[in-house]
Design an enzyme around this catalytic site. Structure first.
Site, mmCIF file in Angstrom:
data_model
loop_
_atom_site.group_PDB
_atom_site.id
_atom_site.type_symbol
_atom_site.label_atom_id
_atom_site.label_comp_id
_atom_site.label_asym_id
_atom_site.label_seq_id
_atom_site.Cartn_x
_atom_site.Cartn_y
_atom_site.Cartn_z
ATOM 1 N N HIS A 183 22.458 74.098 79.300
ATOM 2 C CA HIS A 183 21.808 74.614 80.509
ATOM 3 C C HIS A 183 20.301 74.605 80.275
ATOM 4 O O HIS A 183 19.824 74.120 79.222
ATOM 5 C CB HIS A 183 22.346 76.011 80.845
ATOM 6 C CG HIS A 183 22.335 76.974 79.689
ATOM 7 N ND1 HIS A 183 21.167 77.367 79.064
ATOM 8 C CD2 HIS A 183 23.346 77.590 79.030
ATOM 9 C CE1 HIS A 183 21.464 78.203 78.099
ATOM 10 N NE2 HIS A 183 22.780 78.352 78.032
ATOM 11 N N GLY A 216 18.313 76.770 79.385
ATOM 12 C CA GLY A 216 17.878 77.441 78.148
ATOM 13 C C GLY A 216 17.849 76.449 76.991
ATOM 14 O O GLY A 216 16.861 76.352 76.248
ATOM 15 N N HIS A 217 18.950 75.693 76.846
ATOM 16 C CA HIS A 217 18.974 74.667 75.791
ATOM 17 C C HIS A 217 17.866 73.643 76.034
ATOM 18 O O HIS A 217 17.209 73.182 75.102
ATOM 19 C CB HIS A 217 20.311 73.918 75.780
ATOM 20 C CG HIS A 217 21.499 74.776 75.489
ATOM 21 N ND1 HIS A 217 22.433 75.106 76.443
ATOM 22 C CD2 HIS A 217 21.923 75.364 74.343
ATOM 23 C CE1 HIS A 217 23.384 75.851 75.904
ATOM 24 N NE2 HIS A 217 23.095 76.027 74.632
ATOM 25 N N GLN A 263 21.591 86.478 65.731
ATOM 26 C CA GLN A 263 21.772 85.144 65.130
ATOM 27 C C GLN A 263 20.434 84.608 64.635
ATOM 28 O O GLN A 263 20.302 84.124 63.508
ATOM 29 C CB GLN A 263 22.367 84.197 66.166
ATOM 30 C CG GLN A 263 22.321 82.731 65.789
ATOM 31 C CD GLN A 263 23.105 81.858 66.742
ATOM 32 O OE1 GLN A 263 24.331 81.827 66.687
ATOM 33 N NE2 GLN A 263 22.420 81.139 67.616
ATOM 34 N N VAL A 296 15.742 82.047 78.694
ATOM 35 C CA VAL A 296 15.539 81.502 80.050
ATOM 36 C C VAL A 296 16.522 82.226 80.973
ATOM 37 O O VAL A 296 17.672 82.455 80.603
ATOM 38 C CB VAL A 296 15.770 79.979 80.066
ATOM 39 C CG1 VAL A 296 15.621 79.423 81.478
ATOM 40 C CG2 VAL A 296 14.792 79.291 79.122
HETATM 41 O O1 PAF Z 1 24.071 79.518 69.239
HETATM 42 C C1 PAF Z 1 24.926 78.614 69.094
HETATM 43 O O2 PAF Z 1 25.135 77.789 69.965
HETATM 44 C C2 PAF Z 1 25.750 78.567 67.806
HETATM 45 O O3 PAF Z 1 25.945 79.837 67.297
HETATM 46 C C3 PAF Z 1 25.120 77.646 66.736
HETATM 47 C C4 PAF Z 1 23.755 78.122 66.319
HETATM 48 C C5 PAF Z 1 25.045 76.225 67.286
HETATM 49 C C6 PAF Z 1 26.004 77.614 65.478
HETATM 50 O O4 PAF Z 1 27.276 77.146 65.738
#
Ligand code: PAF
Length: 284
Positions: free
Chosen positions: A34, A36-37, A153, A176
């Site tokens: 999306h 954000g990515h 994370q 986002v």
């Molecule tokens: O945030 C994510 O999409 C996942 O936790 C990641 C960092 C790709 C690890 O699998």
């Protein structure tokens, strides 16, 4: 854009780029991309000679009752978006390719991995860090891009980098949001129309507490309660936690301070969503 499924072919390419003096930016994802990515990829594109995006729905980070099987996997659509963003390499291994039967190791995230998200999702960060470490080794990034939405994370990946002296700069990118404030997430597609209507209360509640902080409230528990009370009015929404914590030990501070995080996890029906704000950053 070249698509790699074989981890060792990706690694060979990454090592060749490095030898040629080209810096690599890595954006690790689980796909269902999306905006954000896209913001992570756009930034990586700006800052690196080469950009690698991984799409891998990592089974190690899902609990037995979680959504691994039904997690969205719109691969062709994702690949199209990444081509348009001028990504050099899309890494899309199968589970057997990344974690074959012979794979036995795991990264222990230490005590911070058991708090908050880790408490609700036992083993989650062990799975995340194990995958991230392997992705770092394969893609050889100079910089790796992570969203602020998954704040714990992000902090644990930073700790992994520090603890193992990894030569990777972990770049934090802002969350986002939809125009109504809902943080973008691949899991938003699970929401029914009615749940979607109530979902903006999550950010509104965090923002209200953050505004109280800026007006002078320093009692961390009161800030948490304020956000909880604001969300209590939303039908069908169950708050799992609201937590105010510092970025280093993930502990509730005696007095809330600028830079502390206010984070929440909620359930709307069976969909679990997370979000957070940084105190003092001003989010309205
Ligand atoms: O945030 C994510 O999409 C996942 O936790 C990641 C960092 C790709 C690890 O699998």
């Amino acid at each position: 854009m070249r698509i790699y499924e074989d981890p060792y072919l990706l690694q060979q390419q990454a090592l060749a780029w490095r030898q040629a003096g080209e810096e690599i930016g890595l954006v690790p994802t689980m796909g269902a991309l999306h905006a954000g990515h896209e913001s992570l990829v756009t930034r990586a594109r700006r800052e690196n000679a080469r950009v690698v995006v991984s799409i891998f729905v990592n089974p190690l980070q899902f609990g037995p009752d979680e959504d691994f099987a039904r997690y969205p996997r719109p691969f062709d659509q994702d690949a199209g978006r990444l081509t348009a963003l001028q990504v050099d390499a899309l890494f899309h291994p199968s589970v057997d390719q990344l974690f074959p039967r012979s794979f036995k190791s795991a990264v222990d995230p230490g005590p911070l991995g058991d708090r908050l998200e880790g408490q609700a999702r036992p083993g989650h960060f062990r799975g995340v860090l194990t995958a991230v470490l392997k992705l770092f080794e394969l893609a050889q990034p100079k910089r790796a891009y992570f969203g602020q939405k998954d704040i714990q994370q992000l902090l644990l990946v930073r700790q992994l980098g520090r603890d193992f002296a990894l030569p990777v700069h972990v770049v934090a990118c802002p969350t986002v949001r939809e125009p109504d404030g809902l943080a973008l997430s691949s899991r938003n597609v699970y929401l029914t129309a009615e749940q979607r209507q109530h979902a903006p209360v999550i950010f509104a509640a965090l923002r209200a507490a953050e505004a109280a902080f800026r007006r002078g409230e320093r009692d961390a528990e009161r800030l948490e309660q304020l956000a909880r009370d604001r969300m209590a009015a939303a039908p069908g929404l169950a708050v799992e936690y609201v937590a105010c914590f510092d970025e280093i030990g993930l502990q509730r501070p005696a007095r809330a301070a600028a830079g502390n995080i206010l984070a929440t996890a909620v359930k709307l029906g069976s969909t679990r969503l997370i979000d957070n704000v940084v105190l003092g950053a001003g989010s309205d």
